[in-house]
Every structure is written in structure tokens, then in C-alpha cells.
Design a protein around this motif. Structure first.
Motif, PDB file in Angstrom:
ATOM      1  N   THR A  94      42.854  43.590  28.574  1.00 25.56           N
ATOM      2  CA  THR A  94      44.317  43.260  28.443  1.00 25.56           C
ATOM      3  C   THR A  94      44.591  42.652  29.971  1.00 25.56           C
ATOM      4  OG1 THR A  94      44.634  45.024  26.946  1.00 25.56           O
ATOM      5  CG2 THR A  94      46.526  44.611  28.416  1.00 25.56           C
ATOM      6  N   ILE A  95      44.228  43.320  30.880  1.00 25.73           N
ATOM      7  CA  ILE A  95      44.700  42.808  32.460  1.00 25.73           C
ATOM      8  C   ILE A  95      44.072  41.440  32.417  1.00 25.73           C
ATOM      9  CG2 ILE A  95      44.134  43.039  34.895  1.00 25.73           C
ATOM     10  CD1 ILE A  95      43.891  46.102  34.276  1.00 25.73           C
ATOM     11  N   ALA A  96      42.703  41.166  31.893  1.00 22.92           N
ATOM     12  CA  ALA A  96      42.226  39.836  32.114  1.00 22.92           C
ATOM     13  C   ALA A  96      42.937  38.936  31.356  1.00 22.92           C
ATOM     14  CB  ALA A  96      40.646  40.045  31.675  1.00 22.92           C
ATOM     15  N   ARG A  97      43.325  39.121  30.155  1.00 20.53           N
ATOM     16  CA  ARG A  97      44.110  38.258  29.273  1.00 20.53           C
ATOM     17  C   ARG A  97      45.474  37.814  29.878  1.00 20.53           C
ATOM     18  NH1 ARG A  97      41.971  37.106  24.195  1.00 20.53           N
ATOM     19  NH2 ARG A  97      40.410  38.545  23.487  1.00 20.53           N
ATOM     20  N   ASP A  98      46.081  38.964  30.419  1.00 15.73           N
ATOM     21  CA  ASP A  98      47.411  38.799  31.021  1.00 15.73           C
ATOM     22  C   ASP A  98      47.350  37.761  32.223  1.00 15.73           C
ATOM     23  OD1 ASP A  98      48.777  40.429  29.273  1.00 15.73           O
ATOM     24  OD2 ASP A  98      48.734  42.139  30.587  1.00 15.73           O
ATOM     25  N   CYS A  99      46.381  38.136  32.932  1.00 19.32           N
ATOM     26  CA  CYS A  99      46.101  37.318  34.256  1.00 19.32           C
ATOM     27  C   CYS A  99      45.566  35.621  33.910  1.00 19.32           C
ATOM     28  CB  CYS A  99      44.758  37.793  35.221  1.00 19.32           C
ATOM     29  SG  CYS A  99      45.298  39.231  35.943  1.00 19.32           S
ATOM     30  N   VAL A 100      45.184  35.637  32.867  1.00 14.04           N
ATOM     31  CA  VAL A 100      44.669  34.098  32.120  1.00 14.04           C
ATOM     32  C   VAL A 100      46.109  33.489  31.941  1.00 14.04           C
ATOM     33  CG1 VAL A 100      43.771  32.817  30.372  1.00 14.04           C
ATOM     34  CG2 VAL A 100      42.633  34.621  31.596  1.00 14.04           C
ATOM     35  N   GLU A 101      46.997  34.182  31.099  1.00  7.13           N
ATOM     36  CA  GLU A 101      48.262  33.408  30.801  1.00  7.13           C
ATOM     37  C   GLU A 101      49.071  33.411  32.176  1.00  7.13           C
ATOM     38  OE1 GLU A 101      50.537  35.908  27.904  1.00  7.13           O
ATOM     39  OE2 GLU A 101      48.619  36.088  26.613  1.00  7.13           O
ATOM     40  N   THR A 102      49.226  34.318  32.917  1.00  4.30           N
ATOM     41  CA  THR A 102      49.880  34.162  34.329  1.00  4.30           C
ATOM     42  C   THR A 102      49.421  33.272  35.308  1.00  4.30           C
ATOM     43  OG1 THR A 102      49.188  36.184  35.122  1.00  4.30           O
ATOM     44  CG2 THR A 102      51.209  36.096  33.683  1.00  4.30           C
ATOM     45  N   ARG A 103      47.856  32.721  35.208  1.00  3.19           N
ATOM     46  CA  ARG A 103      47.198  32.179  36.139  1.00  3.19           C
ATOM     47  C   ARG A 103      46.922  32.907  37.585  1.00  3.19           C
ATOM     48  NH1 ARG A 103      46.467  26.682  33.885  1.00  3.19           N
ATOM     49  NH2 ARG A 103      48.152  26.202  32.384  1.00  3.19           N
ATOM     50  N   ASP A 104      46.745  34.250  37.125  1.00  2.57           N
ATOM     51  CA  ASP A 104      46.499  35.030  38.331  1.00  2.57           C
ATOM     52  C   ASP A 104      45.178  35.491  38.529  1.00  2.57           C
ATOM     53  OD1 ASP A 104      47.458  36.731  40.533  1.00  2.57           O
ATOM     54  OD2 ASP A 104      48.508  38.191  39.445  1.00  2.57           O
ATOM     55  N   THR A 105      44.616  36.279  39.521  1.00  2.00           N
ATOM     56  CA  THR A 105      43.373  36.873  40.007  1.00  2.00           C
ATOM     57  C   THR A 105      43.388  38.181  39.130  1.00  2.00           C
ATOM     58  OG1 THR A 105      44.184  37.606  41.808  1.00  2.00           O
ATOM     59  CG2 THR A 105      42.822  35.224  41.792  1.00  2.00           C
ATOM     60  N   PRO A 106      42.259  38.764  38.732  1.00  2.00           N
ATOM     61  CA  PRO A 106      42.223  39.897  38.131  1.00  2.00           C
ATOM     62  C   PRO A 106      42.185  41.169  39.147  1.00  2.00           C
ATOM     63  CG  PRO A 106      40.071  39.046  37.797  1.00  2.00           C
ATOM     64  CD  PRO A 106      41.194  37.896  38.659  1.00  2.00           C
ATOM     65  N   SER A 107      42.594  41.049  40.157  1.00  2.00           N
ATOM     66  CA  SER A 107      42.333  42.065  41.194  1.00  2.00           C
ATOM     67  C   SER A 107      42.998  43.487  40.760  1.00  2.00           C
ATOM     68  CB  SER A 107      43.127  41.635  42.696  1.00  2.00           C
ATOM     69  OG  SER A 107      44.483  41.566  42.351  1.00  2.00           O
ATOM     70  N   THR A 108      44.024  43.415  39.750  1.00  2.00           N
ATOM     71  CA  THR A 108      44.324  44.729  39.470  1.00  2.00           C
ATOM     72  C   THR A 108      43.186  45.554  38.592  1.00  2.00           C
ATOM     73  OG1 THR A 108      45.351  43.842  37.693  1.00  2.00           O
ATOM     74  CG2 THR A 108      46.923  44.277  39.744  1.00  2.00           C
ATOM     75  N   ALA A 109      42.350  44.963  38.071  1.00  2.00           N
ATOM     76  CA  ALA A 109      41.254  45.367  37.076  1.00  2.00           C
ATOM     77  C   ALA A 109      40.203  46.067  38.247  1.00  2.00           C
ATOM     78  CB  ALA A 109      40.823  44.101  36.346  1.00  2.00           C
ATOM     79  N   LEU A 110      39.974  45.683  39.346  1.00  2.00           N
ATOM     80  CA  LEU A 110      38.929  46.394  40.221  1.00  2.00           C
ATOM     81  C   LEU A 110      38.716  47.899  40.230  1.00  2.00           C
ATOM     82  CD1 LEU A 110      37.152  45.630  42.082  1.00  2.00           C
ATOM     83  CD2 LEU A 110      38.408  45.850  44.099  1.00  2.00           C
ATOM     84  N   PRO A 111      39.866  48.405  40.162  1.00  2.00           N
ATOM     85  CA  PRO A 111      39.499  49.956  40.021  1.00  2.00           C
ATOM     86  C   PRO A 111      38.796  50.244  38.637  1.00  2.00           C
ATOM     87  CG  PRO A 111      41.641  49.667  40.707  1.00  2.00           C
ATOM     88  CD  PRO A 111      41.098  48.262  40.431  1.00  2.00           C
ATOM     89  N   LEU A 112      38.945  49.662  37.533  1.00  2.00           N
ATOM     90  CA  LEU A 112      38.565  49.968  36.535  1.00  2.00           C
ATOM     91  C   LEU A 112      37.209  49.402  36.367  1.00  2.00           C
ATOM     92  CD1 LEU A 112      41.998  48.837  34.272  1.00  2.00           C
ATOM     93  CD2 LEU A 112      41.286  51.247  35.104  1.00  2.00           C
ATOM     94  N   VAL A 113      36.987  48.203  36.731  1.00  2.00           N
ATOM     95  CA  VAL A 113      35.607  47.552  36.845  1.00  2.00           C
ATOM     96  C   VAL A 113      34.782  48.466  37.580  1.00  2.00           C
ATOM     97  CG1 VAL A 113      34.130  45.742  37.466  1.00  2.00           C
ATOM     98  CG2 VAL A 113      36.754  45.234  36.388  1.00  2.00           C
ATOM     99  N   VAL A 114      35.060  49.238  38.678  1.00  2.00           N
ATOM    100  CA  VAL A 114      34.352  49.974  39.361  1.00  2.00           C
ATOM    101  C   VAL A 114      33.662  51.311  38.384  1.00  2.00           C
ATOM    102  CG1 VAL A 114      34.421  51.619  41.309  1.00  2.00           C
ATOM    103  CG2 VAL A 114      35.189  49.238  41.560  1.00  2.00           C
ATOM    104  N   LYS A 115      34.780  51.752  37.777  1.00  2.00           N
ATOM    105  CA  LYS A 115      34.599  52.804  36.849  1.00  2.00           C
ATOM    106  C   LYS A 115      33.509  52.428  35.489  1.00  2.00           C
ATOM    107  CE  LYS A 115      38.634  55.039  37.556  1.00  2.00           C
ATOM    108  NZ  LYS A 115      40.185  55.684  37.261  1.00  2.00           N
ATOM    109  N   LEU A 116      33.553  51.228  35.273  1.00  2.00           N
ATOM    110  CA  LEU A 116      32.740  50.706  34.222  1.00  2.00           C
ATOM    111  C   LEU A 116      31.523  51.081  34.020  1.00  2.00           C
ATOM    112  CD1 LEU A 116      33.309  49.391  31.427  1.00  2.00           C
ATOM    113  CD2 LEU A 116      32.712  47.076  32.683  1.00  2.00           C
ATOM    114  N   ARG A 117      30.507  50.632  35.035  1.00  2.00           N
ATOM    115  CA  ARG A 117      29.026  50.732  34.726  1.00  2.00           C
ATOM    116  C   ARG A 117      28.745  52.126  34.826  1.00  2.00           C
ATOM    117  NH1 ARG A 117      24.693  47.766  34.933  1.00  2.00           N
ATOM    118  NH2 ARG A 117      25.968  46.104  35.592  1.00  2.00           N
ATOM    119  N   PRO A 118      29.287  53.262  35.695  1.00  2.00           N
ATOM    120  CA  PRO A 118      28.846  54.581  35.594  1.00  2.00           C
ATOM    121  C   PRO A 118      29.227  55.302  34.122  1.00  2.00           C
ATOM    122  CG  PRO A 118      30.109  54.342  37.410  1.00  2.00           C
ATOM    123  CD  PRO A 118      30.171  52.851  36.692  1.00  2.00           C
TER     124      PRO A 118
END
Length: 146
Positions: free
Chosen positions: A85-109
Motif C-alpha cells: 500500500t505504501i509503495a503504491r501510494d508512493c508510485v502515485e505521488t512520485r515519492d520515495t518509499p522511506s515511510t516503509a523502512l520500519p516495515l521492511v526491517v521487520k519483514l525478513r525476521p
């Protein structure tokens, strides 16, 4: 917002059992595909995060979400959905997905922990506990008791 999950809350065992029943003899093979695809998806999401590319996050997050739900791995699916959802929103607004970083950090564990539970349960050596009670089932007894 993602909540910390431990142990059995990582997998909805009712959904898992239903998938296992529906997939029958193909279950272990499909679980293997989930493992392979999941490793690729998590890696692609991490790579996209490092590159600050929201567009490159969408498909692997979407794939991980769907495959995780198939096996009852709802916390993993929910996290992947948040990232998507964050990535799709960022694509639409042409923004970087920096707000997803804390979530991406949790993903692998979360992926690794979930996969460990799924693998343990799918193992032919896993202890199978019969359901207690119900039609055609006796309640467990101690040795020598009837």
C-alpha cells in the motif's frame, strides 16, 4: 500498524489445515514454492528499499501477501500488504518509499519465523495430535486405561 507476534499467532492453523487438505499430496511442493518465492520477494523488497524504488516494491509485496494468506500466515500477509500500500501510494505521488523502512526491517525476521513454523508443521516427523472428542474419536487415555 504491525503488532509483535510470537509463536502460534504467526499462523492461523485453521487456514493452514484447510490449505493442507485442499492441496493434498501437492501441499509440500506448494509450500516449497512459497519458500522460494518468499525468499525472492523479501530480497526484492529489501533491494527496492535500498534503491528507494517504490515501483519495484509493489509486485513482490503483492505476491508475498497472497502466498502468505494461502497458508494462514496473516501477520506476514498484513505486513506485506502495508508495504504494498505504501509503495503504491508512493508510485502515485512520485515519492520515495522511506515511510516503509520500519516495515521492511521487520519483514525478513517475520518471514523467517513464519516459514520455520510452517516447515516444522509440514515435516513428516511432526507430532500429530488427534482432535479430542467429536464423532468417531476417543479421548486420549493413559497406557493401560480404557
Amino acid at each position: 500498524m504491525l503488532v509483535s507476534f510470537e509463536g502460534s499467532t504467526l499462523v492461523d492453523w485453521t487456514v493452514y489445515a484447510k490449505a493442507r487438505g485442499e492441496l493434498g499430496s501437492g501441499f509440500v511442493r506448494i509450500l516449497g514454492y512459497f519458500r522460494e518465492d518468499g525468499v525472492k520477494s523479501v530480497g526484492a523488497i529489501e533491494t527496492a528499499m535500498r534503491a528507494q524504488s517504490a515501483a519495484q516494491m509493489v509486485i513482490p509485496a503483492h505476491t508475498l501477501k497472497g502466498e502468505a494468506r494461502q497458508f494462514g500466515a496473516e501477520p506476514l500477509a498484513a505486513l506485506a500488504e502495508e508495504i504494498e500500500t505504501i509503495a503504491r501510494d508512493c508510485v502515485e505521488t512520485r515519492d520515495t518509499p522511506s515511510t516503509a523502512l520500519p516495515l521492511v526491517v521487520k519483514l525478513r525476521p517475520l518471514f523467517d519465523g513464519t516459514l520455520a513454523l510452517l516447515d516444522r508443521e509440514a515435516s513428516p516427523l511432526a507430532e500429530r495430535r488427534p482432535a479430542v472428542g467429536g464423532f468417531g474419536r476417543r479421548t486420549p487415555t493413559m497406557f493401560g486405561q480404557r
